[in-house]
Design a protein around this motif. Structure first.
Motif, PDB file in Angstrom:
ATOM      1  N   ARG A  50       4.624  69.934  56.565  1.00 32.92           N
ATOM      2  CA  ARG A  50       4.297  70.098  58.252  1.00 32.92           C
ATOM      3  C   ARG A  50       4.203  67.684  58.978  1.00 32.92           C
ATOM      4  O   ARG A  50       5.013  67.424  58.384  1.00 32.92           O
ATOM      5  CB  ARG A  50       2.518  69.988  58.725  1.00 32.92           C
ATOM      6  N   VAL A  51       3.781  68.884  60.038  1.00 29.30           N
ATOM      7  CA  VAL A  51       3.914  67.054  60.151  1.00 29.30           C
ATOM      8  C   VAL A  51       1.809  66.332  60.992  1.00 29.30           C
ATOM      9  O   VAL A  51       1.760  67.265  61.151  1.00 29.30           O
ATOM     10  CB  VAL A  51       5.140  66.652  61.605  1.00 29.30           C
ATOM     11  N   GLU A  53       0.642  64.981  63.812  1.00 32.71           N
ATOM     12  CA  GLU A  53       0.610  64.656  64.723  1.00 32.71           C
ATOM     13  C   GLU A  53       0.978  66.338  65.491  1.00 32.71           C
ATOM     14  O   GLU A  53      -0.010  65.913  66.489  1.00 32.71           O
ATOM     15  CB  GLU A  53       1.747  63.994  65.488  1.00 32.71           C
ATOM     16  N   ASN A  54       1.286  67.478  64.520  1.00 30.73           N
ATOM     17  CA  ASN A  54       1.322  68.558  65.304  1.00 30.73           C
ATOM     18  C   ASN A  54       1.522  69.281  63.825  1.00 30.73           C
ATOM     19  O   ASN A  54       2.465  69.932  63.737  1.00 30.73           O
ATOM     20  CB  ASN A  54       2.590  68.655  66.242  1.00 30.73           C
ATOM     21  N   VAL A  71      11.769  69.447  64.648  1.00 31.54           N
ATOM     22  CA  VAL A  71      10.749  68.314  65.065  1.00 31.54           C
ATOM     23  C   VAL A  71      10.598  67.811  66.800  1.00 31.54           C
ATOM     24  O   VAL A  71      11.827  68.074  67.174  1.00 31.54           O
ATOM     25  CB  VAL A  71      10.360  67.167  64.306  1.00 31.54           C
ATOM     26  N   ARG A  76       6.571  60.114  68.140  1.00 30.49           N
ATOM     27  CA  ARG A  76       6.505  59.634  66.431  1.00 30.49           C
ATOM     28  C   ARG A  76       5.856  60.819  65.785  1.00 30.49           C
ATOM     29  O   ARG A  76       4.909  61.210  66.241  1.00 30.49           O
ATOM     30  CB  ARG A  76       5.512  58.760  66.675  1.00 30.49           C
ATOM     31  N   VAL A  77       6.843  61.026  64.345  1.00 28.05           N
ATOM     32  CA  VAL A  77       6.013  61.996  63.361  1.00 28.05           C
ATOM     33  C   VAL A  77       5.888  61.649  62.680  1.00 28.05           C
ATOM     34  O   VAL A  77       6.540  61.052  61.390  1.00 28.05           O
ATOM     35  CB  VAL A  77       7.328  63.013  63.415  1.00 28.05           C
ATOM     36  N   THR A  78       4.493  61.968  61.566  1.00 30.53           N
ATOM     37  CA  THR A  78       4.412  61.868  60.473  1.00 30.53           C
ATOM     38  C   THR A  78       4.694  62.667  59.018  1.00 30.53           C
ATOM     39  O   THR A  78       3.316  63.434  59.267  1.00 30.53           O
ATOM     40  CB  THR A  78       2.699  60.640  60.287  1.00 30.53           C
ATOM     41  N   PRO A  79       5.377  62.957  58.767  1.00 34.35           N
ATOM     42  CA  PRO A  79       5.771  64.659  58.035  1.00 34.35           C
ATOM     43  C   PRO A  79       4.630  64.221  57.118  1.00 34.35           C
ATOM     44  O   PRO A  79       4.617  63.291  56.662  1.00 34.35           O
ATOM     45  CB  PRO A  79       7.304  64.546  57.397  1.00 34.35           C
ATOM     46  N   THR A  93       5.606  57.218  59.418  1.00 39.48           N
ATOM     47  CA  THR A  93       5.723  57.507  60.300  1.00 39.48           C
ATOM     48  C   THR A  93       7.159  57.080  60.983  1.00 39.48           C
ATOM     49  O   THR A  93       7.550  55.688  61.236  1.00 39.48           O
ATOM     50  CB  THR A  93       4.435  56.371  61.319  1.00 39.48           C
TER      51      THR A  93
END
Length: 248
Positions: A50-51, A53-54, A71, A76-79, A93
């Motif tokens: 998952r990430v 942020e969402n 995505v 910005r995404v943090t898996p 990130t």
């Protein structure tokens, strides 16, 4: 036939005009492999990616540990990964700029290995066994593994770069470096051939992690810290070696 040729060219131009990059379609793909820390032969099947942020953005790893996560094309995404028997790990990130990212791998410790490392490093844990603060881990990795397939990467052998140091902005205390035996060693003043580096008591916040070496250049990365979170910016991302600057 000349009229047909002009029509074909017009049709080709129309198709080209309708073609859009991944960013314009609103999504890109993160692809990589989830495997066991210090044991690349073990791939994590059925793990959830998952990430932060969402959390509605989700993928499941295949039997060979690979995954494909769709995505948003910008931002910005943090898996992070959740797998039975393994400790949850967050990656760095990433700033997504309309392009797919490859080799976004997860180097995931078993719960037992995580517990042993926490004990060795004297990390304060809460009642659930999570760090009371945050930890940041990365590897100074040679650029020779940057574009390898996962099988080529695992066959390469030691991929660290010795002799480097790391720092953070905002400032953090000096990190601990891993020795040649892949053990965090407070006596180690710089990276070993293993390349590992770790901060164990990081307050919540967003940090830019940078590297310094007498003769080599490395990419920096962003770590987003929250209490209980372990951020592992592992190869071939994180503190990966860049090409030398051209002279003249």
């Amino acid at each position: 036939m000349a009229g047909v040729g002009r029509m074909s060219l017009a049709l080709a131009a129309a198709v080209a005009a309708c073609a859009v990059p991944a960013a314009a379609s609103g999504a890109v793909h993160l692809r990589g492999t989830a495997y066991e820390f210090n044991n690349t032969d073990v791939r994590l099947a059925g793990a959830t990616i998952r990430v932060a942020e969402n959390r509605s953005v989700v993928a499941t790893t295949r039997p060979d540990g690979t995954y494909d996560l769709r995505v948003p094309g910008r931002g910005r995404v943090t898996p992070y990964i959740v797998a039975a028997g393994y400790h949850t790990i967050y990656l760095q990130t990433f700033r997504i700029r309309g392009r797919d990212l490859a080799r976004v791998n997860f180097q995931t410790p078993t719960d037992a290995v995580y517990g042993a490392l926490a004990t060795l490093l004297q990390v304060p844990l809460d009642a659930a066994g999570e760090p009371q603060e945050c930890a940041i881990v990365s590897t100074f990795s040679t650029r020779r593994v940057r574009t390898l397939s996962f099988d080529e990467f695992t066959a390469f052998g030691a991929h660290g770069v010795a002799g480097a140091t790391a720092s953070a902005t905002p400032s953090l205390p000096s990190p601990v470096y891993f020795n040649d035996q892949v053990v965090p060693d407070p006596a180690q003043q710089r990276s070993s051939i293993d390349g590992g580096v770790i901060w164990t008591r990081v307050p919540a916040g967003i940090y830019r992690i940078r590297a310094k070496h007498p003769t080599r250049r490395f990419a920096s990365f962003v770590a987003t810290c929250e209490p209980g979170r372990i951020v592992n910016a592992n190869p071939p991302w994180g503190l990966h070696e860049l090409r030398a600057k051209r002279r003249g």
